[in-house]
Design a protein around this motif. Structure first.
Motif, mmCIF file in Angstrom:
data_model
loop_
_atom_site.group_PDB
_atom_site.id
_atom_site.type_symbol
_atom_site.label_atom_id
_atom_site.label_comp_id
_atom_site.label_asym_id
_atom_site.label_seq_id
_atom_site.Cartn_x
_atom_site.Cartn_y
_atom_site.Cartn_z
ATOM 1 N N ILE A 122 -5.574 12.917 -4.215
ATOM 2 C CA ILE A 122 -5.689 11.522 -4.652
ATOM 3 C C ILE A 122 -4.319 10.877 -4.484
ATOM 4 O O ILE A 122 -3.310 11.399 -4.949
ATOM 5 N N SER A 123 -4.295 9.730 -3.834
ATOM 6 C CA SER A 123 -3.028 9.045 -3.566
ATOM 7 C C SER A 123 -2.380 8.554 -4.858
ATOM 8 O O SER A 123 -3.046 8.371 -5.882
ATOM 9 N N ARG A 156 -1.284 5.644 -5.392
ATOM 10 C CA ARG A 156 -1.865 4.323 -5.642
ATOM 11 C C ARG A 156 -3.166 4.447 -6.435
ATOM 12 O O ARG A 156 -3.375 3.745 -7.419
ATOM 13 N N ASN A 157 -4.057 5.355 -6.021
ATOM 14 C CA ASN A 157 -5.336 5.526 -6.709
ATOM 15 C C ASN A 157 -5.142 6.162 -8.079
ATOM 16 O O ASN A 157 -5.873 5.832 -9.022
ATOM 17 N N ARG A 158 -4.168 7.047 -8.227
ATOM 18 C CA ARG A 158 -3.855 7.605 -9.551
ATOM 19 C C ARG A 158 -3.410 6.482 -10.485
ATOM 20 O O ARG A 158 -3.781 6.464 -11.664
ATOM 21 N N ILE A 200 -4.287 3.305 -10.315
ATOM 22 C CA ILE A 200 -5.487 2.522 -10.643
ATOM 23 C C ILE A 200 -6.273 3.208 -11.757
ATOM 24 O O ILE A 200 -6.616 2.589 -12.779
ATOM 25 N N PHE A 201 -6.563 4.490 -11.586
ATOM 26 C CA PHE A 201 -7.377 5.201 -12.572
ATOM 27 C C PHE A 201 -6.628 5.411 -13.884
ATOM 28 O O PHE A 201 -7.245 5.425 -14.956
ATOM 29 N N LEU A 244 -9.919 -0.159 -4.297
ATOM 30 C CA LEU A 244 -9.679 1.155 -3.693
ATOM 31 C C LEU A 244 -9.566 1.055 -2.175
ATOM 32 O O LEU A 244 -8.820 1.805 -1.549
ATOM 33 N N LYS A 245 -10.290 0.113 -1.587
ATOM 34 C CA LYS A 245 -10.295 -0.023 -0.119
ATOM 35 C C LYS A 245 -9.187 -0.922 0.425
ATOM 36 O O LYS A 245 -8.674 -0.672 1.504
ATOM 37 N N LYS A 261 -5.848 -1.835 0.945
ATOM 38 C CA LYS A 261 -4.532 -1.195 0.816
ATOM 39 C C LYS A 261 -3.386 -2.214 0.810
ATOM 40 O O LYS A 261 -2.243 -1.853 0.610
ATOM 41 N N LEU A 304 -3.040 -4.656 -8.409
ATOM 42 C CA LEU A 304 -3.773 -3.445 -8.788
ATOM 43 C C LEU A 304 -3.827 -3.307 -10.313
ATOM 44 O O LEU A 304 -4.880 -2.984 -10.873
#
Length: 173
Positions: free
Chosen positions: A3-4, A6-8, A10-11, A94-95, A97, A104
């Motif tokens: 998991i990138s 960036r996504n970490r 976000i979550f 998520l899509k 970038k 975000l």
């Protein structure tokens, strides 16, 4: 699957928003005007009469709108529709970038706040609201919670970011 970063991020923001909201609601339900008739309507001044803590169960949406809808309409408009919208917003962030971290953070705050309130509606049949600000008789808020605060903060950040983006575009032209 990795998991990138960036996504970490976000979550993490979504999870933190939900956790803070749900913890605050547990505390309010337990200590402030719990669902017992003896404490219902209790108000605790935090900053004089300007900032008050209370426990209000809201069966509707913002400022109780929709609380008088039929049960099927409430389910459609206050549970199903928000879940769909939150899912689309999550998919979008998520899509895409190209979104910066402020955007975000804003979108993740909105998603987390939305999920927290939908969770309340699903589990309890209502949303626990507890903050009330009254500066004057006309300058005051409705009763709100941490999820509402997260959604509002996210919207304000997005609004500021859009003005900055418009400013950059006009300067470049």
């Amino acid at each position: 699957m990795k998991i990138s970063k960036r996504n970490r991020f976000i979550f993490f923001i979504i999870t933190l928003t939900i956790a803070v909201d749900q913890l605050s609601k547990v505390l309010v339900r337990h200590y402030v005007g719990a669902r017992t008739e003896t404490r219902l309507g209790e108000q605790i001044p935090l900053l004089g009469d300007y900032f008050t803590l209370m426990n209000v169960e809201n069966k509707g949406a913002f400022l109780g709108m929709g609380s008088d809808l039929s049960e099927p309409m409430r389910i459609a408009l206050l549970l199903i529709l928000p879940i769909l919208v939150l899912g689309f917003v999550l998919r979008y962030i998520l899509k895409d970038k190209k979104l910066n971290y402020w955007s975000l953070f804003a979108f993740a705050s909105i998603i987390g706040g939305g999920i927290a309130n939908v969770f309340d509606r699903f589990v309890y049949g209502s949303v626990t609201d507890f903050f009330y600000i009254k500066i004057t008789d006309t300058l005051r808020t409705g009763i709100f919670n941490m999820a509402d605060l997260s959604v509002t903060t996210g919207m304000i950040i997005l609004l500021i970011m859009s003005f900055k983006k418009d400013q950059k575009t006009s300067e470049e032209a």
